[in-house]
Motif scaffolding. Structure first.
Motif, PDB file in Angstrom:
ATOM      1  N   ALA A  95      39.416  45.661  33.925  1.00 30.67           N
ATOM      2  CA  ALA A  95      38.679  45.221  35.110  1.00 30.67           C
ATOM      3  C   ALA A  95      37.472  44.383  34.712  1.00 30.67           C
ATOM      4  N   SER A  96      36.791  44.774  33.647  1.00 35.79           N
ATOM      5  CA  SER A  96      35.639  44.019  33.158  1.00 35.79           C
ATOM      6  C   SER A  96      36.059  42.609  32.743  1.00 35.79           C
ATOM      7  N   ALA A  97      37.155  42.519  32.005  1.00 37.72           N
ATOM      8  CA  ALA A  97      37.647  41.210  31.563  1.00 37.72           C
ATOM      9  C   ALA A  97      38.066  40.358  32.763  1.00 37.72           C
ATOM     10  N   ALA A  98      38.726  40.976  33.734  1.00 38.52           N
ATOM     11  CA  ALA A  98      39.163  40.226  34.915  1.00 38.52           C
ATOM     12  C   ALA A  98      37.976  39.734  35.727  1.00 38.52           C
ATOM     13  N   LEU A  99      36.956  40.571  35.877  1.00 32.74           N
ATOM     14  CA  LEU A  99      35.778  40.156  36.641  1.00 32.74           C
ATOM     15  C   LEU A  99      35.009  39.063  35.901  1.00 32.74           C
ATOM     16  N   ALA A 100      34.944  39.155  34.589  1.00 29.69           N
ATOM     17  CA  ALA A 100      34.338  38.064  33.813  1.00 29.69           C
ATOM     18  C   ALA A 100      35.140  36.782  34.013  1.00 29.69           C
ATOM     19  N   GLY A 101      36.461  36.911  34.079  1.00 24.31           N
ATOM     20  CA  GLY A 101      37.312  35.757  34.360  1.00 24.31           C
ATOM     21  C   GLY A 101      37.056  35.176  35.739  1.00 24.31           C
ATOM     22  N   VAL A 102      36.836  36.044  36.725  1.00 28.15           N
ATOM     23  CA  VAL A 102      36.506  35.576  38.076  1.00 28.15           C
ATOM     24  C   VAL A 102      35.255  34.713  38.018  1.00 28.15           C
ATOM     25  N   SER A 103      34.271  35.140  37.227  1.00 30.87           N
ATOM     26  CA  SER A 103      33.007  34.395  37.160  1.00 30.87           C
ATOM     27  C   SER A 103      33.180  33.001  36.568  1.00 30.87           C
ATOM     28  N   MET A 104      34.273  32.791  35.832  1.00 40.75           N
ATOM     29  CA  MET A 104      34.500  31.487  35.195  1.00 40.75           C
ATOM     30  C   MET A 104      35.562  30.651  35.906  1.00 40.75           C
ATOM     31  N   ALA A 105      36.318  31.270  36.801  1.00 39.69           N
ATOM     32  CA  ALA A 105      37.435  30.571  37.443  1.00 39.69           C
ATOM     33  C   ALA A 105      36.926  29.541  38.448  1.00 39.69           C
ATOM     34  N   THR A 106      37.672  28.471  38.548  1.00 37.11           N
ATOM     35  CA  THR A 106      37.326  27.435  39.515  1.00 37.11           C
ATOM     36  C   THR A 106      38.438  27.244  40.551  1.00 37.11           C
ATOM     37  N   ALA A 107      39.668  27.454  40.170  1.00 40.42           N
ATOM     38  CA  ALA A 107      40.794  27.277  41.088  1.00 40.42           C
ATOM     39  C   ALA A 107      40.981  28.519  41.951  1.00 40.42           C
ATOM     40  N   ALA A 108      41.310  28.302  43.204  1.00 40.36           N
ATOM     41  CA  ALA A 108      41.499  29.413  44.134  1.00 40.36           C
ATOM     42  C   ALA A 108      42.599  30.355  43.649  1.00 40.36           C
ATOM     43  N   ALA A 109      43.686  29.819  43.122  1.00 38.47           N
ATOM     44  CA  ALA A 109      44.787  30.665  42.646  1.00 38.47           C
ATOM     45  C   ALA A 109      44.320  31.571  41.517  1.00 38.47           C
ATOM     46  N   ALA A 110      43.527  31.038  40.606  1.00 38.22           N
ATOM     47  CA  ALA A 110      43.010  31.853  39.502  1.00 38.22           C
ATOM     48  C   ALA A 110      42.087  32.943  40.031  1.00 38.22           C
ATOM     49  N   LEU A 111      41.260  32.603  41.027  1.00 37.12           N
ATOM     50  CA  LEU A 111      40.381  33.609  41.620  1.00 37.12           C
ATOM     51  C   LEU A 111      41.193  34.745  42.236  1.00 37.12           C
ATOM     52  N   PHE A 112      42.266  34.410  42.938  1.00 38.67           N
ATOM     53  CA  PHE A 112      43.103  35.434  43.566  1.00 38.67           C
ATOM     54  C   PHE A 112      43.760  36.323  42.512  1.00 38.67           C
ATOM     55  N   ILE A 113      44.299  35.728  41.483  1.00 42.75           N
ATOM     56  CA  ILE A 113      44.983  36.505  40.443  1.00 42.75           C
ATOM     57  C   ILE A 113      43.989  37.399  39.710  1.00 42.75           C
ATOM     58  N   LEU A 114      42.860  36.835  39.311  1.00 44.40           N
ATOM     59  CA  LEU A 114      41.878  37.608  38.546  1.00 44.40           C
ATOM     60  C   LEU A 114      41.230  38.702  39.395  1.00 44.40           C
ATOM     61  N   PHE A 115      40.917  38.406  40.654  1.00 39.48           N
ATOM     62  CA  PHE A 115      40.314  39.437  41.490  1.00 39.48           C
ATOM     63  C   PHE A 115      41.331  40.535  41.797  1.00 39.48           C
ATOM     64  N   GLY A 116      42.583  40.171  41.977  1.00 41.11           N
ATOM     65  CA  GLY A 116      43.631  41.179  42.160  1.00 41.11           C
ATOM     66  C   GLY A 116      43.775  42.062  40.934  1.00 41.11           C
ATOM     67  N   ALA A 117      43.701  41.453  39.745  1.00 38.24           N
ATOM     68  CA  ALA A 117      43.766  42.235  38.503  1.00 38.24           C
ATOM     69  C   ALA A 117      42.563  43.173  38.398  1.00 38.24           C
ATOM     70  N   TYR A 118      41.388  42.663  38.752  1.00 41.05           N
ATOM     71  CA  TYR A 118      40.180  43.506  38.759  1.00 41.05           C
ATOM     72  C   TYR A 118      40.368  44.698  39.691  1.00 41.05           C
ATOM     73  N   ALA A 119      40.825  44.440  40.913  1.00 43.65           N
ATOM     74  CA  ALA A 119      40.988  45.502  41.906  1.00 43.65           C
ATOM     75  C   ALA A 119      41.998  46.541  41.440  1.00 43.65           C
ATOM     76  N   PHE A 120      43.114  46.093  40.880  1.00 46.15           N
ATOM     77  CA  PHE A 120      44.141  47.026  40.413  1.00 46.15           C
ATOM     78  C   PHE A 120      43.644  47.838  39.219  1.00 46.15           C
ATOM     79  N   ALA A 121      43.010  47.170  38.272  1.00 39.61           N
ATOM     80  CA  ALA A 121      42.573  47.857  37.051  1.00 39.61           C
ATOM     81  C   ALA A 121      41.443  48.842  37.319  1.00 39.61           C
ATOM     82  N   ALA A 122      40.585  48.535  38.282  1.00 40.45           N
ATOM     83  CA  ALA A 122      39.455  49.422  38.579  1.00 40.45           C
ATOM     84  C   ALA A 122      39.828  50.552  39.534  1.00 40.45           C
ATOM     85  N   ALA A 123      40.996  50.493  40.130  1.00 38.80           N
ATOM     86  CA  ALA A 123      41.372  51.459  41.169  1.00 38.80           C
ATOM     87  C   ALA A 123      41.303  52.925  40.727  1.00 38.80           C
ATOM     88  N   PRO A 124      41.687  53.290  39.511  1.00 37.55           N
ATOM     89  CA  PRO A 124      41.633  54.717  39.173  1.00 37.55           C
ATOM     90  C   PRO A 124      40.239  55.190  38.765  1.00 37.55           C
TER      91      PRO A 124
END
Length: 192
Positions: free
Chosen positions: A89-118
């Motif tokens: 989740a930390s890596a995905a959120l760091a990726g969100v902070s660097m992403a510029t494309a909407a698709a990348a933001l969706f994928i990375l934020f989804g990964a963050y949400a899934f990884a942080a869920a437990p």
């Protein structure tokens, strides 16, 4: 011959690790929840796209508990899964902070949400287990998270105003990594 209880290493008090975990985990929530939508708007996403992206978090909470819970039940490695999930989740959120494309933001934020869920349900299970075993008040440990969330959500606006929302997301990613480090110090789950 020494008694079995004499040869066991003394157990470390889990309260500091649990309180630290709650404090840093909720600190990242105090950054992400209020400051992510304006940051996304500044990146050019419209209200509909922002709403869709933010829906990834509750959507992950529908799917992830079954997946993470099944892994925890099969492996018995609740603590290890929290650590691994928070590192991802930390890596995905760091990726969100660097992403510029909407698709990348969706994928990375989804990964963050899934990884942080437990992270929170497994922390709650651990804290409740330990409070019952050791006889301490769970609420006092959990209070560290509530205070942290309120303080960060209330005060972090000054940081964002001065340094921008991107630094906020990176600090939130760092908080997730610190939460993973605190989770490493949790005691293992009690045997069923």
């Amino acid at each position: 011959m020494p008694d079995a209880t004499e040869t066991e290493a003394p157990r470390r008090d889990p309260r500091p690790a649990l309180a630290t975990y709650y404090a840093v985990y909720f600190a990242q929530m105090g950054i992400v929840l209020p400051f992510l939508p304006p940051w996304l708007a500044a990146r050019g996403l419209g209200n509909g796209a922002i709403a869709l992206l933010l829906a990834a978090n509750p959507l992950a909470k529908l799917v992830a508990p079954w997946t993470w819970g099944r892994w925890a039940d099969r492996s018995g490695a609740r603590r290890g899964l929290v650590v691994a999930g928070l590192v991802l989740a930390s890596a995905a959120l760091a990726g969100v902070s660097m992403a510029t494309a909407a698709a990348a933001l969706f994928i990375l934020f989804g990964a963050y949400a899934f990884a942080a869920a437990p992270a929170l349900p497994f922390a709650e299970a651990t804290a409740l287990e330990q409070s019952e075993r050791l006889g301490f008040a769970y609420g006092r440990i959990r209070l560290a998270g509530s205070i942290s969330f309120m303080a960060v959500a209330a005060g972090f606006g000054l940081v964002v105003d001065r340094l921008g929302g991107t630094i906020g997301l990176r600090i939130a990613a760092l908080a997730l990594a610190l939460a993973a480090a605190a989770a490493v110090r949790w005691p293992p789950p009690e045997a069923p």
